[in-house]
Design an enzyme around this catalytic site. Structure first.
Site, mmCIF file in Angstrom:
data_model
loop_
_atom_site.group_PDB
_atom_site.id
_atom_site.type_symbol
_atom_site.label_atom_id
_atom_site.label_comp_id
_atom_site.label_asym_id
_atom_site.label_seq_id
_atom_site.Cartn_x
_atom_site.Cartn_y
_atom_site.Cartn_z
ATOM 1 N N ARG A 105 0.840 -1.031 0.011
ATOM 2 C CA ARG A 105 -0.056 -0.046 -0.155
ATOM 3 C C ARG A 105 0.835 1.260 0.038
ATOM 4 N NH1 ARG A 105 -4.806 1.269 4.520
ATOM 5 N NH2 ARG A 105 -3.031 0.809 5.709
ATOM 6 N N THR A 109 -0.709 7.468 -1.338
ATOM 7 C CA THR A 109 -1.906 7.622 -2.050
ATOM 8 C C THR A 109 -2.817 6.379 -1.347
ATOM 9 O OG1 THR A 109 -1.205 5.880 -3.514
ATOM 10 C CG2 THR A 109 -0.701 8.103 -3.871
ATOM 11 N N ASP A 201 -3.045 -3.140 13.259
ATOM 12 C CA ASP A 201 -2.230 -3.772 12.011
ATOM 13 C C ASP A 201 -2.440 -5.223 12.228
ATOM 14 O OD1 ASP A 201 -0.113 -4.890 10.012
ATOM 15 O OD2 ASP A 201 -0.217 -2.641 9.681
ATOM 16 N N ASP A 204 1.211 -6.985 11.504
ATOM 17 C CA ASP A 204 2.150 -6.607 12.732
ATOM 18 C C ASP A 204 1.772 -7.516 13.727
ATOM 19 O OD1 ASP A 204 4.065 -4.871 11.367
ATOM 20 O OD2 ASP A 204 2.670 -3.128 12.249
HETATM 21 N N1 URA Z 1 -4.477 -2.899 7.622
HETATM 22 C C1 URA Z 1 -4.843 -3.506 8.766
HETATM 23 O O1 URA Z 1 -3.877 -4.532 8.983
HETATM 24 N N2 URA Z 1 -5.595 -2.912 9.633
HETATM 25 C C2 URA Z 1 -6.349 -2.113 9.328
HETATM 26 O O2 URA Z 1 -7.185 -1.483 10.229
HETATM 27 C C3 URA Z 1 -6.469 -1.602 7.947
HETATM 28 C C4 URA Z 1 -5.605 -2.073 7.154
#
Ligand code: URA
Length: 210
Positions: A105, A109, A201, A204
């Site tokens: 990502r 953007t 995330d 993570d």
């Molecule tokens: N990616 C993630 O891991 N968590 C989110 O809240 C959005 C995208």
């Protein structure tokens, strides 16, 4: 076109998702929970898969009995967080083939950029389950399915742990024919593209990289 969103409301799924959302859940527990939860999700997603009847022989006599139709299912993981679903799903669908879609990502953007794509052969005869724990902006999911459709699979389903109205809209504006399977539709995206309340995330938390 259908724009189907299947909410997986099973108590075991909801309970495990709640534990995963808690900020003090350790990496070890989060990983175990995603493993358990993905097996339960696989069970729900495969509920409507096409079947065929074949003849088998039991120790007593011949009979007509049902098996899943067609070539092996493909689990298409959107790297890297999608990999968190693989072990649990492969427990339930052990013959499945595994494809990988590498997208990152762009932080400015929030658009998806492809860096890796590998699927098994014979996609025209396969049903694909696309794996990504968070359907957030929807940009990477749309890009992944755009790319997958070039391989002309027999069907595509999309599964996540958590999504939000914006992610669903973006995804279904581009791919109304691809059903979404999710235990949760959360309130919204924040200004950083994270789902709130969400679970943070997912990559993570699965891999312990924070
Ligand atoms: N990616 C993630 O891991 N968590 C989110 O809240 C959005 C995208």
């Amino acid at each position: 076109m259908s724009r189907d969103v299947h909410i997986i409301d099973h108590p075991l799924v909801q309970h495990k998702l709640t534990l995963m959302r808690r900020k003090d859940t350790s990496t070890k527990s989060f990983r175990e929970l995603v493993h358990e939860l993905s097996a339960l999700l696989a069970y729900e997603i495969t509920r409507e898969m096409p079947m065929q009847t074949i003849e088998i022989e039991t120790p007593l006599e011949k009979m007509q009995s049902r098996v899943i139709d067609g070539k092996k299912v493909v689990l298409a993981s959107i790297l890297r967080a999608g990999n968190g679903f693989l072990d649990g799903m492969l427990q339930v669908i052990p013959g499945a083939r595994v494809g990988h879609i590498g997208l990152y990502r762009d932080p400015a953007t929030l658009q998806a950029v492809e860096y890796y794509f590998k699927m098994p052969s014979g996609m025209e005869e396969r049903d694909v389950i696309v794996l990504d724990p968070m359907l957030a902006t929807g940009n990477s999911a749309v890009a992944a399915v755009d790319r997958l459709k070039q391989t002309k699979p027999r069907s595509i389903r999309f599964v996540c742990l958590v999504t939000c109205p914006q992610g669903i809209k973006t995804f279904h504006d581009a791919h109304p024919d691809v059903p979404i399977y999710t235990p949760a539709v959360d309130r919204e995206l924040n200004e950083h593209g994270y789902i709130v309340p969400g679970l943070g995330d997912a990559g993570d938390r699965i891999f312990g990289t924070k």
